[in-house]
Write a protein that holds these residues in place. Sequence first.
Motif, PDB file in Angstrom:
ATOM      1  N   VAL A 183       7.361   2.565   5.674  1.00  0.00           N
ATOM      2  CA  VAL A 183       8.727   2.443   5.154  1.00  0.00           C
ATOM      3  C   VAL A 183       8.962   3.621   4.224  1.00  0.00           C
ATOM      4  CG1 VAL A 183      10.339   1.075   3.800  1.00  0.00           C
ATOM      5  CG2 VAL A 183       8.723  -0.064   5.341  1.00  0.00           C
ATOM      6  N   ARG A 184       9.939   4.475   4.602  1.00  0.00           N
ATOM      7  CA  ARG A 184      10.264   5.673   3.820  1.00  0.00           C
ATOM      8  C   ARG A 184      11.757   5.675   3.515  1.00  0.00           C
ATOM      9  NH1 ARG A 184       8.585  10.879   6.816  1.00  0.00           N
ATOM     10  NH2 ARG A 184       6.507  10.054   6.263  1.00  0.00           N
ATOM     11  N   GLU A 228      12.210   1.983   8.249  1.00  0.00           N
ATOM     12  CA  GLU A 228      10.878   1.814   8.849  1.00  0.00           C
ATOM     13  C   GLU A 228      10.694   2.768  10.022  1.00  0.00           C
ATOM     14  OE1 GLU A 228       8.832  -2.189   9.346  1.00  0.00           O
ATOM     15  OE2 GLU A 228       9.297  -1.699  11.442  1.00  0.00           O
ATOM     16  N   GLN A 229       9.497   3.353  10.114  1.00  0.00           N
ATOM     17  CA  GLN A 229       9.172   4.226  11.237  1.00  0.00           C
ATOM     18  C   GLN A 229       7.677   4.133  11.519  1.00  0.00           C
ATOM     19  OE1 GLN A 229       8.950   8.607  10.130  1.00  0.00           O
ATOM     20  NE2 GLN A 229      10.194   7.855   8.402  1.00  0.00           N
ATOM     21  N   THR A 230       7.274   4.609  12.685  1.00  0.00           N
ATOM     22  CA  THR A 230       5.862   4.610  13.059  1.00  0.00           C
ATOM     23  C   THR A 230       5.398   6.046  13.233  1.00  0.00           C
ATOM     24  OG1 THR A 230       6.047   2.481  14.191  1.00  0.00           O
ATOM     25  CG2 THR A 230       4.156   3.853  14.741  1.00  0.00           C
ATOM     26  N   VAL A 263       0.860  -1.180   0.000  1.00  0.00           N
ATOM     27  CA  VAL A 263       0.000   0.000   0.000  1.00  0.00           C
ATOM     28  C   VAL A 263       0.898   1.232   0.000  1.00  0.00           C
ATOM     29  CG1 VAL A 263      -1.817   1.247   1.217  1.00  0.00           C
ATOM     30  CG2 VAL A 263      -1.774  -1.265   1.261  1.00  0.00           C
ATOM     31  N   VAL A 264       0.771   2.041  -1.053  1.00  0.00           N
ATOM     32  CA  VAL A 264       1.690   3.153  -1.271  1.00  0.00           C
ATOM     33  C   VAL A 264       0.920   4.476  -1.276  1.00  0.00           C
ATOM     34  CG1 VAL A 264       3.455   4.124  -2.790  1.00  0.00           C
ATOM     35  CG2 VAL A 264       3.124   1.631  -2.680  1.00  0.00           C
ATOM     36  N   VAL A 265       1.473   5.478  -0.605  1.00  0.00           N
ATOM     37  CA  VAL A 265       0.873   6.814  -0.586  1.00  0.00           C
ATOM     38  C   VAL A 265       1.186   7.528  -1.898  1.00  0.00           C
ATOM     39  CG1 VAL A 265       0.830   9.067   0.561  1.00  0.00           C
ATOM     40  CG2 VAL A 265       1.055   6.966   1.921  1.00  0.00           C
ATOM     41  N   VAL A 266       0.143   8.033  -2.552  1.00  0.00           N
ATOM     42  CA  VAL A 266       0.333   8.832  -3.764  1.00  0.00           C
ATOM     43  C   VAL A 266       0.611  10.276  -3.376  1.00  0.00           C
ATOM     44  CG1 VAL A 266      -0.731   9.657  -5.899  1.00  0.00           C
ATOM     45  CG2 VAL A 266      -1.140   7.307  -5.120  1.00  0.00           C
TER      46      VAL A 266
END
Length: 363
Positions: free
Chosen positions: A203-204, A208-210, A151-154
């Motif tokens: 994941v950026r 990985e971060q929250t 699932v990827v942010v546009v």
Amino acid sequence: MDRTRSGKLGLGVWALIVALLALVLLTFLPSPYVIQRPGPVYDTLGTAKGADGEQVPLISVEGAETFETAGTLDLTTVQVVGNRERTPSWFELALAWMDSSKAVVPLDSVFPQGVTTEQRDERNATLMVDSQHEATAAALNELGYDTGAQVVVVDAVADSPADGVLEADDVITAIDGTALTSATQLREAIQAAGGAPVQLTVVRDGAEQTVEVTPEEHTEGDKTAWLIGITLRTDYDFEIDVTIQLDNVGGPSAGMMFALGIIDTLTEGELNGGKDIAGTGTIDAAGTVGPIGGIRQKLYGARDAGAEYFLAPADNCDEVVGHVPDGLQVIRTATLDESLAALQVIADDGDVAALPTCDVAGR
């Protein structure tokens, strides 16, 4: 006596002139409506015209064994007569109102204000591509393949809860510790939170971060939803290569029939028992079948193409009841599994009359 006859004749001539003028006005006066009518029907097991004008398989597969098919699994379409540049005349609308296979709908419902015909076509083309990806994922998930969903942010909407928290190309891997495999699953989890803050694992740039986001309530018409203000896409890494070739058709409504066509191509035997079956409905990777527009026109298009059975989304049943053309049996479905179960009954010459349908009591 002659004067009376002359007066009546004069009135008759004027009445005829007025009627002709009214007809001319009805023929050329623009209207705030467009007409929906049955569009072309395409067999997902057959061929379609490619970009070079040659006939090519509508569904082709590389990297896995394929099997012979028979009968048809037709996807149905709707054609729109008119646009913002040229709407149908009142005379055309009057003829359409008298034709049960057509529908007269407000212009704004098909061509929203501020959206050009070209922009609408581009959006529908994008939705078609997305529906093909979701259909492929749904079919391969059904057959036990790993689809590698991400699932990827546009993008994040300005001044929304996600603005400054999420970025384009962030991969959301979990919500509140639950792993994600689809954008639909993320949306459902946000609704279930009921406005409470949600923890998103992201994941950026490989790390990985929250992050925490608090949804905002949004109301449109009579519908209310919790939103965080992002647009999403689901990326897949399919084990096999599935190509769907269908030009000049837009929108997401062919998803379910694409999925059924892919499954039939990849499985031995005839999914439809060699019979002619049509249908419509969006689909997501989890196999959920969603509603579409223009279903009445699609019913007539399917009947005219020779289909015996029609798979209709459960959420469209209110529009189906009382509008099924003679010679077509409608089967209600809400999931890919339900569609496959219905096809199994048809293929086995089972009790088709016992399959769920659209009615007042059962929707």
